[in-house]
Design a protein around this motif. Structure first.
Motif, PDB file in Angstrom:
ATOM      1  N   LEU A 213      28.405  38.315  -0.336  1.00  0.00           N
ATOM      2  CA  LEU A 213      29.101  37.204   0.315  1.00  0.00           C
ATOM      3  C   LEU A 213      28.141  36.439   1.212  1.00  0.00           C
ATOM      4  O   LEU A 213      27.727  36.927   2.266  1.00  0.00           O
ATOM      5  N   LYS A 214      27.800  35.230   0.792  1.00  0.00           N
ATOM      6  CA  LYS A 214      26.965  34.388   1.647  1.00  0.00           C
ATOM      7  C   LYS A 214      27.801  33.816   2.792  1.00  0.00           C
ATOM      8  O   LYS A 214      28.987  33.516   2.624  1.00  0.00           O
ATOM      9  N   ARG A 215      27.165  33.682   3.920  1.00  0.00           N
ATOM     10  CA  ARG A 215      27.828  33.064   5.071  1.00  0.00           C
ATOM     11  C   ARG A 215      27.986  31.571   4.820  1.00  0.00           C
ATOM     12  O   ARG A 215      27.045  30.897   4.376  1.00  0.00           O
ATOM     13  N   GLY A 216      29.182  31.058   5.057  1.00  0.00           N
ATOM     14  CA  GLY A 216      29.369  29.620   4.971  1.00  0.00           C
ATOM     15  C   GLY A 216      28.491  28.912   5.985  1.00  0.00           C
ATOM     16  O   GLY A 216      28.368  29.360   7.130  1.00  0.00           O
ATOM     17  N   PHE A 217      27.867  27.810   5.588  1.00  0.00           N
ATOM     18  CA  PHE A 217      26.918  27.178   6.516  1.00  0.00           C
ATOM     19  C   PHE A 217      27.594  26.591   7.750  1.00  0.00           C
ATOM     20  O   PHE A 217      26.923  26.239   8.717  1.00  0.00           O
ATOM     21  N   GLY A 218      28.924  26.518   7.736  1.00  0.00           N
ATOM     22  CA  GLY A 218      29.649  26.081   8.923  1.00  0.00           C
ATOM     23  C   GLY A 218      30.490  27.185   9.541  1.00  0.00           C
ATOM     24  O   GLY A 218      31.326  26.907  10.411  1.00  0.00           O
ATOM     25  N   CYS A 219      30.279  28.430   9.122  1.00  0.00           N
ATOM     26  CA  CYS A 219      31.115  29.552   9.581  1.00  0.00           C
ATOM     27  C   CYS A 219      30.494  30.261  10.782  1.00  0.00           C
ATOM     28  O   CYS A 219      29.279  30.498  10.820  1.00  0.00           O
ATOM     29  N   THR A 220      31.344  30.639  11.711  1.00  0.00           N
ATOM     30  CA  THR A 220      30.918  31.543  12.769  1.00  0.00           C
ATOM     31  C   THR A 220      30.784  32.950  12.201  1.00  0.00           C
ATOM     32  O   THR A 220      31.234  33.237  11.077  1.00  0.00           O
ATOM     33  N   VAL A 221      30.182  33.837  12.968  1.00  0.00           N
ATOM     34  CA  VAL A 221      30.066  35.233  12.528  1.00  0.00           C
ATOM     35  C   VAL A 221      31.446  35.838  12.309  1.00  0.00           C
ATOM     36  O   VAL A 221      31.685  36.545  11.324  1.00  0.00           O
ATOM     37  N   GLN A 222      32.390  35.554  13.206  1.00  0.00           N
ATOM     38  CA  GLN A 222      33.740  36.097  13.046  1.00  0.00           C
ATOM     39  C   GLN A 222      34.407  35.587  11.771  1.00  0.00           C
ATOM     40  O   GLN A 222      35.072  36.345  11.055  1.00  0.00           O
ATOM     41  N   ARG A 244      22.353  33.060   5.247  1.00  0.00           N
ATOM     42  CA  ARG A 244      21.554  32.082   4.501  1.00  0.00           C
ATOM     43  C   ARG A 244      21.324  30.788   5.264  1.00  0.00           C
ATOM     44  O   ARG A 244      20.942  29.769   4.692  1.00  0.00           O
ATOM     45  N   GLY A 245      21.545  30.838   6.581  1.00  0.00           N
ATOM     46  CA  GLY A 245      21.312  29.660   7.392  1.00  0.00           C
ATOM     47  C   GLY A 245      22.588  28.894   7.667  1.00  0.00           C
ATOM     48  O   GLY A 245      23.501  28.854   6.842  1.00  0.00           O
ATOM     49  N   VAL A 246      22.645  28.288   8.843  1.00  0.00           N
ATOM     50  CA  VAL A 246      23.805  27.501   9.257  1.00  0.00           C
ATOM     51  C   VAL A 246      23.360  26.076   9.559  1.00  0.00           C
ATOM     52  O   VAL A 246      22.186  25.801   9.798  1.00  0.00           O
ATOM     53  N   ILE A 259      18.762  34.256  12.759  1.00  0.00           N
ATOM     54  CA  ILE A 259      18.243  35.622  12.837  1.00  0.00           C
ATOM     55  C   ILE A 259      19.088  36.469  13.794  1.00  0.00           C
ATOM     56  O   ILE A 259      19.265  37.671  13.588  1.00  0.00           O
ATOM     57  N   THR A 260      19.627  35.845  14.839  1.00  0.00           N
ATOM     58  CA  THR A 260      20.478  36.574  15.785  1.00  0.00           C
ATOM     59  C   THR A 260      21.640  37.259  15.076  1.00  0.00           C
ATOM     60  O   THR A 260      22.073  38.342  15.479  1.00  0.00           O
ATOM     61  N   ALA A 261      22.130  36.633  14.004  1.00  0.00           N
ATOM     62  CA  ALA A 261      23.285  37.187  13.305  1.00  0.00           C
ATOM     63  C   ALA A 261      22.987  38.545  12.683  1.00  0.00           C
ATOM     64  O   ALA A 261      23.898  39.355  12.500  1.00  0.00           O
ATOM     65  N   LEU A 264      23.305  41.315  15.316  1.00  0.00           N
ATOM     66  CA  LEU A 264      24.668  41.207  15.815  1.00  0.00           C
ATOM     67  C   LEU A 264      25.660  41.771  14.802  1.00  0.00           C
ATOM     68  O   LEU A 264      26.529  42.593  15.137  1.00  0.00           O
ATOM     69  N   VAL A 265      25.538  41.355  13.545  1.00  0.00           N
ATOM     70  CA  VAL A 265      26.462  41.842  12.519  1.00  0.00           C
ATOM     71  C   VAL A 265      26.246  43.327  12.259  1.00  0.00           C
ATOM     72  O   VAL A 265      27.214  44.068  12.018  1.00  0.00           O
ATOM     73  N   LYS A 266      25.009  43.808  12.336  1.00  0.00           N
ATOM     74  CA  LYS A 266      24.764  45.236  12.167  1.00  0.00           C
ATOM     75  C   LYS A 266      25.432  46.050  13.278  1.00  0.00           C
ATOM     76  O   LYS A 266      25.766  47.218  13.087  1.00  0.00           O
ATOM     77  N   ARG A 267      25.622  45.420  14.424  1.00  0.00           N
ATOM     78  CA  ARG A 267      26.314  46.068  15.543  1.00  0.00           C
ATOM     79  C   ARG A 267      27.828  46.041  15.351  1.00  0.00           C
ATOM     80  O   ARG A 267      28.526  46.982  15.710  1.00  0.00           O
ATOM     81  N   LEU A 268      28.332  44.967  14.771  1.00  0.00           N
ATOM     82  CA  LEU A 268      29.768  44.793  14.613  1.00  0.00           C
ATOM     83  C   LEU A 268      30.316  45.463  13.362  1.00  0.00           C
ATOM     84  O   LEU A 268      31.468  45.891  13.333  1.00  0.00           O
ATOM     85  N   SER A 269      29.508  45.509  12.284  1.00  0.00           N
ATOM     86  CA  SER A 269      30.014  45.891  10.976  1.00  0.00           C
ATOM     87  C   SER A 269      29.144  46.974  10.341  1.00  0.00           C
ATOM     88  O   SER A 269      27.930  47.039  10.589  1.00  0.00           O
TER      89      SER A 269
END
Length: 354
Positions: A213-222, A244-246, A259-261, A264-269
């Motif tokens: 699942l690629k991150r939507g380029f306009g999506c927040t992490v949540q 894949r970049g925002v 890169i922050t994601a 952060l995501v490894k901490r959340l998920s």
């Protein structure tokens, strides 16, 4: 939200019995197998409410339940607290993404011909790739741009996989194509434009194939994690997240790689995180430093565009690197990973055991 982790080896008939009992008591439940754990969430119960507290006590007293957690601010089935450890997703007979291994996914952005695909597939296989990427269906900004070879491209991907032994990662863009793509691909990719296409997410999940699942380029992490939850709630725990970049105000690069994601995501998920530096930057000469940054940040792998054609490619040629450049990237990143101290993810403070 309440998440129960079942004990190992609970028989399927016992899981079915429990689900029926919970449903009889008015509690909806959603199950998935994530890594080595079976997870169950109950979306209609607030853990701090009287009814929630009573139900948590009931779950704790259930022999099949190992532990119960409250995923306070993270979608429950994907939360790190649900498993208590990072998940590894098996994507081929001999390879899993996550679990301490670093995965390389490489190939052309779009399949253009049998000759092009086979040359790149053999080139990246010889230089360390674990999976072959290649787009048969290409959603493009312009309706006049090359849209991919469609089902003919799928046939070429099948041939390349058979010749090289590499599992295929390819994008599915339409519910109508899911079955055909799943027959060829080891991993179904949901692209950035479809990251919140919930009917497509559900249909992809129901194949049982791993889904990247690629991150939507306009999506927040949540929002990204909630999209992943659609896959998990459909019963498919074989989910890979891909940063894949925002889109930001910056236009010097195609997008801005977040890169922050990654940490952060490894901490959340508990889900593995892949990074696609090619689509993030849009420049082949920036791929190597961004891939290195992703590795150091704790990513479980990198997906890159590789194409001998370079700027003459029909799709995103400027961001592609050659097979030789890919080999150098694999070697350099391997040295960086060897010298870096492993980072252990820690659950977010908002996720507490009950």
């Amino acid at each position: 939200m309440i998440v129960a982790r079942l004990r190992p080896h609970v028989p399927i008939d016992e899981q079915t019995r429990l689900t029926s009992a919970w449903r009889h008591d008015g509690h909806r439940s959603f199950h998935c197998r994530a890594g080595r754990h079976t997870l169950v969430t109950f979306p209609d119960l607030a853990p701090a409410s009287p009814a929630g507290e009573e139900f948590v006590a009931l779950l704790r007293a259930t022999a099949a339940v190992e532990t119960v957690v409250d995923s306070a601010q993270v979608p429950p089935l994907g939360s790190f607290a649900a498993t208590g450890e990072p998940s590894a997703v098996r994507v081929a007979d001999a390879w899993s993404v996550g679990g301490g291994s670093f995965t390389w996914i490489a190939g052309p952005c779009a399949v253009e011909s049998a000759e092009q695909l086979m040359a790149v597939a053999r080139g990246v296989r010889a230089r360390g790739a674990h999976l072959l990427r290649g787009g048969a269906f290409k959603p493009r900004t312009s309706p006049y741009a090359f849209q991919g070879l469609g089902t003919d491209g799928l046939a070429l991907l099948r041939d390349a996989a058979a010749a090289t032994g590499l599992g295929v990662v390819t994008e599915v863009v339409d519910v109508a194509h899911v079955e055909a793509v799943a027959e060829v691909a080891e991993v179904l990719q949901i692209g950035t434009r479809n990251a919140q296409n919930y009917p497509l997410l559900r249909e992809a999940a129901l194949t049982g194939r791993p889904v990247l699942l690629k991150r939507g380029f306009g999506c927040t992490v949540q929002e990204w994690l909630h999209s992943a939850e659609y896959l998990l709630a459909a019963g498919n725990g074989r989910v890979l997240l891909c940063e894949r970049g925002v889109r930001t105000f910056e236009d010097a690069s195609r997008f801005t790689l977040d890169i922050t994601a990654v940490p952060l995501v490894k901490r959340l998920s508990h889900l593995p995180v892949i990074v696609d530096p090619s689509h993030a930057c849009g420049h082949g000469d920036l791929v190597a430093p961004l891939a290195a940054a992703a590795a150091v940040a704790g990513a479980d792998g990198v997906m890159v565009d590789v194409n001998e054609a370079g700027h003459t490619a029909l799709c995103d040629g400027k961001q592609a690197i050659t097979p030789d450049e890919f080999g150098a990237l694999v070697a350099r990143t391997g040295r960086i990973l060897h010298s870096a101290e492993p980072m252990e993810p820690v659950a977010d403070h908002a996720m507490v055991s009950r």
